[in-house]
Design a protein around this motif. Structure first.
Motif, PDB file in Angstrom:
ATOM      1  N   ALA A 289       0.802  -1.238   0.000  1.00  0.00           N
ATOM      2  CA  ALA A 289       0.000   0.000   0.000  1.00  0.00           C
ATOM      3  C   ALA A 289       0.830   1.282   0.000  1.00  0.00           C
ATOM      4  O   ALA A 289       0.519   2.218  -0.763  1.00  0.00           O
ATOM      5  N   PRO A 290       1.909   1.412   0.805  1.00  0.00           N
ATOM      6  CA  PRO A 290       2.675   2.667   0.807  1.00  0.00           C
ATOM      7  C   PRO A 290       3.327   3.002  -0.535  1.00  0.00           C
ATOM      8  O   PRO A 290       3.669   4.153  -0.787  1.00  0.00           O
ATOM      9  N   ARG A 291       3.494   2.005  -1.404  1.00  0.00           N
ATOM     10  CA  ARG A 291       4.137   2.221  -2.711  1.00  0.00           C
ATOM     11  C   ARG A 291       3.123   2.182  -3.853  1.00  0.00           C
ATOM     12  O   ARG A 291       3.500   2.304  -5.025  1.00  0.00           O
ATOM     13  N   ASN A 292       1.868   1.997  -3.511  1.00  0.00           N
ATOM     14  CA  ASN A 292       0.831   1.776  -4.512  1.00  0.00           C
ATOM     15  C   ASN A 292       0.041   3.062  -4.759  1.00  0.00           C
ATOM     16  O   ASN A 292      -0.687   3.529  -3.887  1.00  0.00           O
ATOM     17  N   MET A 296      -6.252   2.160  -1.592  1.00  0.00           N
ATOM     18  CA  MET A 296      -7.508   2.661  -1.032  1.00  0.00           C
ATOM     19  C   MET A 296      -7.446   2.549   0.491  1.00  0.00           C
ATOM     20  O   MET A 296      -6.495   1.988   1.052  1.00  0.00           O
ATOM     21  N   ALA A 297      -8.444   3.051   1.158  1.00  0.00           N
ATOM     22  CA  ALA A 297      -8.471   3.016   2.629  1.00  0.00           C
ATOM     23  C   ALA A 297      -8.409   1.590   3.152  1.00  0.00           C
ATOM     24  O   ALA A 297      -7.753   1.310   4.170  1.00  0.00           O
ATOM     25  N   VAL A 298      -9.056   0.647   2.450  1.00  0.00           N
ATOM     26  CA  VAL A 298      -9.077  -0.739   2.896  1.00  0.00           C
ATOM     27  C   VAL A 298      -7.677  -1.358   2.902  1.00  0.00           C
ATOM     28  O   VAL A 298      -7.378  -2.255   3.695  1.00  0.00           O
ATOM     29  N   ASP A 299      -6.800  -0.854   2.027  1.00  0.00           N
ATOM     30  CA  ASP A 299      -5.444  -1.390   1.958  1.00  0.00           C
ATOM     31  C   ASP A 299      -4.662  -1.144   3.249  1.00  0.00           C
ATOM     32  O   ASP A 299      -3.738  -1.899   3.575  1.00  0.00           O
ATOM     33  N   GLU A 300      -4.977  -0.105   3.953  1.00  0.00           N
ATOM     34  CA  GLU A 300      -4.295   0.210   5.203  1.00  0.00           C
ATOM     35  C   GLU A 300      -4.791  -0.665   6.361  1.00  0.00           C
ATOM     36  O   GLU A 300      -4.103  -0.811   7.367  1.00  0.00           O
ATOM     37  N   LEU A 301      -5.952  -1.277   6.185  1.00  0.00           N
ATOM     38  CA  LEU A 301      -6.589  -1.996   7.289  1.00  0.00           C
ATOM     39  C   LEU A 301      -6.493  -3.511   7.187  1.00  0.00           C
ATOM     40  O   LEU A 301      -6.267  -4.200   8.181  1.00  0.00           O
ATOM     41  N   TYR A 302      -6.691  -4.034   5.975  1.00  0.00           N
ATOM     42  CA  TYR A 302      -6.793  -5.486   5.825  1.00  0.00           C
ATOM     43  C   TYR A 302      -5.879  -5.993   4.701  1.00  0.00           C
ATOM     44  O   TYR A 302      -5.779  -5.363   3.644  1.00  0.00           O
ATOM     45  N   GLU A 303      -5.288  -7.149   4.953  1.00  0.00           N
ATOM     46  CA  GLU A 303      -4.471  -7.792   3.923  1.00  0.00           C
ATOM     47  C   GLU A 303      -5.390  -8.449   2.908  1.00  0.00           C
ATOM     48  O   GLU A 303      -6.299  -9.199   3.288  1.00  0.00           O
ATOM     49  N   THR A 312      -6.328 -20.499 -13.433  1.00  0.00           N
ATOM     50  CA  THR A 312      -4.878 -20.545 -13.232  1.00  0.00           C
ATOM     51  C   THR A 312      -4.290 -19.227 -12.740  1.00  0.00           C
ATOM     52  O   THR A 312      -3.102 -19.157 -12.435  1.00  0.00           O
ATOM     53  N   HIS A 313      -5.096 -18.181 -12.661  1.00  0.00           N
ATOM     54  CA  HIS A 313      -4.590 -16.830 -12.403  1.00  0.00           C
ATOM     55  C   HIS A 313      -5.240 -16.243 -11.147  1.00  0.00           C
ATOM     56  O   HIS A 313      -6.468 -16.161 -11.049  1.00  0.00           O
ATOM     57  N   TYR A 314      -4.391 -15.835 -10.193  1.00  0.00           N
ATOM     58  CA  TYR A 314      -4.865 -15.251  -8.935  1.00  0.00           C
ATOM     59  C   TYR A 314      -3.996 -14.036  -8.591  1.00  0.00           C
ATOM     60  O   TYR A 314      -2.804 -14.011  -8.892  1.00  0.00           O
ATOM     61  N   ALA A 315      -4.605 -13.042  -7.943  1.00  0.00           N
ATOM     62  CA  ALA A 315      -3.848 -11.869  -7.508  1.00  0.00           C
ATOM     63  C   ALA A 315      -4.413 -11.355  -6.184  1.00  0.00           C
ATOM     64  O   ALA A 315      -5.636 -11.333  -5.979  1.00  0.00           O
ATOM     65  N   ALA A 316      -3.509 -10.909  -5.296  1.00  0.00           N
ATOM     66  CA  ALA A 316      -3.911 -10.414  -3.977  1.00  0.00           C
ATOM     67  C   ALA A 316      -3.915  -8.891  -3.977  1.00  0.00           C
ATOM     68  O   ALA A 316      -2.938  -8.249  -3.589  1.00  0.00           O
ATOM     69  N   THR A 317      -4.985  -8.313  -4.465  1.00  0.00           N
ATOM     70  CA  THR A 317      -5.146  -6.863  -4.459  1.00  0.00           C
ATOM     71  C   THR A 317      -6.618  -6.522  -4.305  1.00  0.00           C
ATOM     72  O   THR A 317      -7.483  -7.155  -4.943  1.00  0.00           O
ATOM     73  N   TRP A 318      -6.907  -5.522  -3.471  1.00  0.00           N
ATOM     74  CA  TRP A 318      -8.292  -5.110  -3.263  1.00  0.00           C
ATOM     75  C   TRP A 318      -8.894  -4.489  -4.518  1.00  0.00           C
ATOM     76  O   TRP A 318     -10.114  -4.307  -4.603  1.00  0.00           O
ATOM     77  N   LEU A 319      -8.083  -4.164  -5.518  1.00  0.00           N
ATOM     78  CA  LEU A 319      -8.614  -3.633  -6.777  1.00  0.00           C
ATOM     79  C   LEU A 319      -9.497  -4.652  -7.493  1.00  0.00           C
ATOM     80  O   LEU A 319     -10.295  -4.285  -8.363  1.00  0.00           O
ATOM     81  N   LEU A 320      -9.352  -5.930  -7.135  1.00  0.00           N
ATOM     82  CA  LEU A 320     -10.157  -6.975  -7.765  1.00  0.00           C
ATOM     83  C   LEU A 320     -11.454  -7.242  -7.020  1.00  0.00           C
ATOM     84  O   LEU A 320     -12.280  -8.032  -7.487  1.00  0.00           O
ATOM     85  N   ASP A 321     -11.631  -6.583  -5.887  1.00  0.00           N
ATOM     86  CA  ASP A 321     -12.899  -6.710  -5.167  1.00  0.00           C
ATOM     87  C   ASP A 321     -14.004  -6.045  -5.996  1.00  0.00           C
ATOM     88  O   ASP A 321     -13.791  -5.004  -6.617  1.00  0.00           O
ATOM     89  N   GLU A 322     -15.171  -6.650  -6.002  1.00  0.00           N
ATOM     90  CA  GLU A 322     -16.280  -6.133  -6.831  1.00  0.00           C
ATOM     91  C   GLU A 322     -16.713  -4.727  -6.422  1.00  0.00           C
ATOM     92  O   GLU A 322     -17.322  -4.005  -7.205  1.00  0.00           O
ATOM     93  N   ARG A 323     -16.363  -4.298  -5.197  1.00  0.00           N
ATOM     94  CA  ARG A 323     -16.733  -2.964  -4.719  1.00  0.00           C
ATOM     95  C   ARG A 323     -15.689  -1.904  -5.065  1.00  0.00           C
ATOM     96  O   ARG A 323     -15.911  -0.707  -4.858  1.00  0.00           O
ATOM     97  N   ALA A 324     -14.526  -2.328  -5.593  1.00  0.00           N
ATOM     98  CA  ALA A 324     -13.435  -1.390  -5.885  1.00  0.00           C
ATOM     99  C   ALA A 324     -13.714  -0.617  -7.164  1.00  0.00           C
ATOM    100  O   ALA A 324     -14.374  -1.121  -8.084  1.00  0.00           O
ATOM    101  N   PRO A 325     -13.215   0.603  -7.266  1.00  0.00           N
ATOM    102  CA  PRO A 325     -13.374   1.370  -8.513  1.00  0.00           C
ATOM    103  C   PRO A 325     -12.551   0.739  -9.628  1.00  0.00           C
ATOM    104  O   PRO A 325     -11.539   0.075  -9.372  1.00  0.00           O
TER     105      PRO A 325
END
Length: 351
Positions: A289-292, A296-303, A312-325
Motif C-alpha cells: 500500500a505505501p508504494r501503490n 484505497m483506505a481498505v489497503d491500510e486496514l486489511y491484507e 490458473t490466475h490469482y492476484a492479492a489486491t483489493w482492486l479486484l474486489d467487486e466494490r473497488a473502482p
C-alpha cells in the motif's frame, strides 16, 4: 493420478535477530507439476530464496519454519529426519546457486567433484561414475570433457563453471531442480546459453524446475507459470502469458514497467517508488500500500486475499474486489496486451 511433483502449503518462515523476529515468508502456497518450470520473481528481500531454501531444508541456524507443509509427491519433507533429507537432497531435489564458486571446491579437479556427487547417491563403481561424469560434462556443453575434467574450477569461465554445477546437480536426475538466480553473474550472451541449456536438459530428463529471479526478461524465455512475491507473500500467480499480458496486481505492473525494451524512447528507466517494508512488524493491511498509487483506505486496514481471475490466475489486491473502482493498468501494459492479442488472433479489432 496427480501430476503434482511438489506442493508448498501455507509455509511461513521467520528469523530470530537481535532486533526481533523477521517474518521473511508469510503463508506461501504453490504447486509444481511434472516437467513444468515455475518462475518466482520479485525484488531482493521478497522471500524468493528463503522459500526455496525451506524446501531444501537449508536454512540458517536462526531460522524456523513456523507453519505449513512441503509435500514431495505427497510426502511431507518437514516431518522426516535429517538423514533421510540428506538422501533427498541431490537425489530428488537439487539446487543451483547464484555463484557457482560457492558450490565448487577450488582445491579439487572438477571431474572428481562430479564423481563424488554421483557416488554419494548411487551405488556405482568408480568406472561407472567416471563414465557418467564425462557424459554429464558433454551434456552441459563442456568440450573435450576427458581433458577438462582434470582441471580446477579457476581454469574455467563463469559460464562454464555454472555449466559444471548444473552437471553436478543433474548427476542423479533429480525430480525437482531449483535454480536460484543462476544467470545473474553472467553476461547477456551467457545468460541466454544457460537458459537454453536448462530448457534442453529439462526436456531430456523430464525434471521440474523452480527458477528464482528478479529479472522478468529472463522469465519470459523460461517459465510456464510465474509467481510474483512481495514482502514474503505471493501477490500474483498465473500462466506466463497471464502475468506478462494480463497482470492484475499493481506491483506486477511496476515490475513490468521497469523492464528495459529495445523500443524505449527515453533515457531513464521506470522504478517503483519507495522501498519494501520492514518485516520485523508486518502491516495488518496490504504491505504494498505505501508504494501503490492506487491504494484505497481498505489497503491500510486489511491484507487482501488471493482473488481468482481464472482457473490458473490469482492476484492479492483489493482492486479486484467487486466494490473497488475500476482501474486500468498503465498504458504501456495495455499496449503490450493488445499486441499479444493481435498476434494470437484474439483482438476484437481483427474481427
Amino acid at each position: 493420478m496427480s501430476d503434482t511433483q511438489l506442493e508448498v502449503k501455507n509455509i511461513s518462515v521467520s528469523f530470530s535477530t537481535q532486533a526481533g523476529k523477521v517474518h521473511a515468508v508469510r503463508n506461501v502456497s504453490f504447486s509444481l507439476h511434472k516437467g513444468e518450470t515455475l518462475a518466482i520473481v520479485g525484488e531482493s528481500g521478497s522471500g524468493k530464496t528463503v522459500t526455496c531454501r525451506a524446501i531444501m531444508r537449508l536454512l540458517s541456524m536462526n531460522a524456523s519454519i513456523d507453519a505449513g507443509e512441503i509435500l514431495l509427491e505427497g510426502m511431507d519433507i518437514l516431518k522426516i529426519g535429517e538423514r533421510t533429507m540428506r538422501h533427498i537432497r541431490g537425489n530428488d531435489i537439487a539446487m543451483v546457486f547464484q555463484d557457482p564458486m560457492t558450490s565448487l571446491d577450488p582445491t579439487m579437479k572438477i571431474g572428481r567433484q562430479i564423481e563424488e556427487a554421483i557416488t554419494l547417491h548411487k551405488k556405482v563403481s568408480r568406472r561407472e561414475a567416471r563414465n557418467r561424469m564425462l557424459e554429464l560434462l558433454r551434456m552441459v556443453g563442456i568440450e573435450d570433457s576427458k581433458c577438462r575434467s582434470k582441471q580446477y574450477p579457476h581454469e574455467f569461465s563463469g559460464g562454464q563453471r555454472q555449466r559444471i554445477v548444473i552437471a553436478m546437480v543433474l548427476a542423479c536426475n533429480p525430480k525437482v531442480l531449483i535454480a536460484d538466480e543462476p544467470t545473474t553473474a553472467l553476461d547477456v550472451t551467457m545468460q541466454a546459453q544457460i537458459i537454453d541449456l536448462l530448457k534442453a536438459l529439462q526436456k531430456k530428463i523430464n525434471t521440474s524446475i523452480i527458477f528464482i529471479t528478479h529479472d522478468l526478461g529472463v522469465v519470459a524465455n523460461v517459465a510456464d507459470r510465474v509467481a510474483v512475491m512481495y514482502a514474503g507473500r505471493i501477490v500474483e500467480i498465473g500462466q506466463a502469458d497471464e502475468i506478462f499480458y494480463d497482470p492484475r496486481h499493481p506491483y506486477t505492473w511496476g515490475l513490468l514497467k521497469s523492464m528495459p525494451t529495445l523500443d524505449m524512447n527515453t533515457s531513464s528507466l521506470y522504478t517503483i517508488p519507495g522501498s519494501p517494508p520492514n518485516l520485523l512488524k508486518p502491516s495488518s493491511g496490504d504491505a504494498f500500500a505505501p508504494r501503490n498509487e492506487y491504494a484505497m483506505a481498505v489497503d491500510e486496514l486489511y491484507e487482501p486475499p488471493l482473488f481468482r481471475i481464472s482457473n490458473t490466475h490469482y492476484a492479492a489486491t483489493w482492486l479486484l474486489d467487486e466494490r473497488a473502482p475500476a482501474v486500468n493498468p498503465p498504458a504501456a501494459l495495455r499496449e503490450r496486451r493488445e499486441e499479444f492479442l493481435k498476434r494470437s488472433g484474439l483482438y476484437e479489432g481483427n474481427k
